[in-house]
Design an enzyme around this catalytic site. Structure first.
Site, short mmCIF file in Angstrom:
data_model
loop_
_atom_site.label_atom_id
_atom_site.label_comp_id
_atom_site.label_asym_id
_atom_site.label_seq_id
_atom_site.Cartn_x
_atom_site.Cartn_y
_atom_site.Cartn_z
N ASP A 81 0.81 -1.22 0.00
CA ASP A 81 0.00 0.00 0.00
C ASP A 81 0.85 1.27 0.00
OD1 ASP A 81 0.91 -0.51 2.55
OD2 ASP A 81 -1.06 -0.74 3.45
N ASN A 121 -8.06 -2.67 13.83
CA ASN A 121 -9.43 -2.97 13.39
C ASN A 121 -9.46 -4.20 12.47
OD1 ASN A 121 -8.37 -2.01 11.05
ND2 ASN A 121 -9.69 -0.20 10.90
N HIS A 134 -7.49 -4.63 9.81
CA HIS A 134 -7.14 -4.39 8.41
C HIS A 134 -5.84 -5.08 8.03
CE1 HIS A 134 -4.99 -0.36 9.51
NE2 HIS A 134 -4.07 -1.26 9.31
N GLU A 190 -9.75 -2.03 4.78
CA GLU A 190 -10.41 -1.67 6.03
C GLU A 190 -11.71 -2.48 6.21
OE1 GLU A 190 -8.94 0.19 8.11
OE2 GLU A 190 -8.41 2.17 7.39
C1 F6R Z 1 1.10 -1.29 6.06
C2 F6R Z 1 0.14 -2.35 6.34
C3 F6R Z 1 -0.75 -2.22 7.52
C4 F6R Z 1 -0.01 -2.54 8.83
C5 F6R Z 1 -0.95 -2.40 10.04
C6 F6R Z 1 -0.21 -2.62 11.33
O1 F6R Z 1 1.81 -1.57 4.86
O2 F6R Z 1 0.08 -3.27 5.62
O3 F6R Z 1 -1.83 -3.10 7.36
O4 F6R Z 1 0.49 -3.83 8.77
O5 F6R Z 1 -1.51 -1.13 10.05
O6 F6R Z 1 0.69 -1.57 11.53
P1 F6R Z 1 1.76 -1.60 12.72
O7 F6R Z 1 2.73 -2.67 12.35
O8 F6R Z 1 2.37 -0.24 12.68
O9 F6R Z 1 0.99 -1.89 13.97
#
Ligand code: F6R
Length: 237
Positions: free
Chosen positions: A67, A136, A138, A143
């Site tokens: 992303d 959440n 994701h 999302e």
């Molecule tokens: C970002 C991604 C997101 C993160 C998620 C957890 O490329 O894929 O889905 O894996 O937001 O983020 P952290 O590791 O910062 O808790």
């Protein structure tokens, strides 16, 4: 699903990096799906160490990131391209031409999403996808919603995600409100999925995702249906 229970973040990072390194050693032309966020930083640090020691060779590897924020320049410190270059890509012997992150600054975002899907297809899909999980549920920026979205698409980020990510920006207002994310299809088509999660704040959502009902309201729950999911976590599930 295989769950590898580890002692702590350090061990999680080491094991995840070893799994990725073994994949690359067995298949030097591996297509790696990569994630950003705080969770994989230790994994990337360990991969850099392995590369510097000559224990893994990235020269033929392709990376495809999940992303990218819309409207942030790749040189912006909070862009995911910047993150990847800083935490991994410029520190291993990979050809940067073979590293891919969606272009969040594309004038035509729909065309960019289509280009990204075609790129994934042209590369023959993802061999090993590294994932973190959001509070959440994701994955990437898929999302919670009423349906799983298959292809690369632009999403309006949920308030909870904006708030979670605001720790990286000066103010919450500076956090981009939209992002491009790979859809569920290429993630689920990946040969292997490696999900890493640590921190007590991730415990409930990880349990829900792995053992609760499969629902687009918890996007990561679809991973239960993948034939080759490895979860590495210090959390008691
Ligand atoms: C970002 C991604 C997101 C993160 C998620 C957890 O490329 O894929 O889905 O894996 O937001 O983020 P952290 O590791 O910062 O808790």
């Amino acid at each position: 699903m295989r769950i590898i229970k580890v002692k702590n973040y350090e061990e999680m990072s080491k094991i995840a990096a070893d799994i990725i390194a073994a994949q690359i050693t067995l298949h030097p032309q591996t297509v790696l799906g990569l994630a950003t966020g705080s969770t994989p930083i230790g994994t990337y640090e360990r991969l850099i160490e392995l590369c510097n020691n000559g224990d893994v060779d990235f020269s033929q590897v392709t990376t495809i990131n999940l992303d990218e924020y819309c409207d942030l320049d790749p040189t912006h410190e909070q862009s995911y391209r910047y993150f990847m270059n800083k935490h991994l890509l410029t520190k291993v012997n990979i050809d940067l031409e073979n590293t891919h992150v969606p272009n969040g600054k594309a004038a035509d975002i729909d065309a960019e999403c289509k280009r990204y899907d075609e790129l994934i297809q042209k590369k023959g899909g993802i061999d090993l996808q590294l994932l973190g999980i959001g509070h959440n549920g994701h994955i990437g920026f898929n999302e919670p919603s009423d349906e799983f979205v298959m292809g690369t698409h632009c999403v309006n980020l949920k308030e909870s995600t904006i708030n979670a990510n605001s720790r990286f920006f000066n103010t919450t207002d500076d956090v981009p409100k939209r992002a491009i994310t790979m859809g569920i299809k290429p993630i689920m088509q990946a040969g292997r999925i490696l999900l890493i999660a640590s921190g007590d704040d991730k415990k409930d959502i990880l349990k829900k995702a792995l053992f609760g009902p499969v629902t687009p309201l918890v996007p990561a729950s679809i991973l239960q249906l993948h034939k080759n999911l490895i979860v590495v976590t210090p959390l008691d599930l």
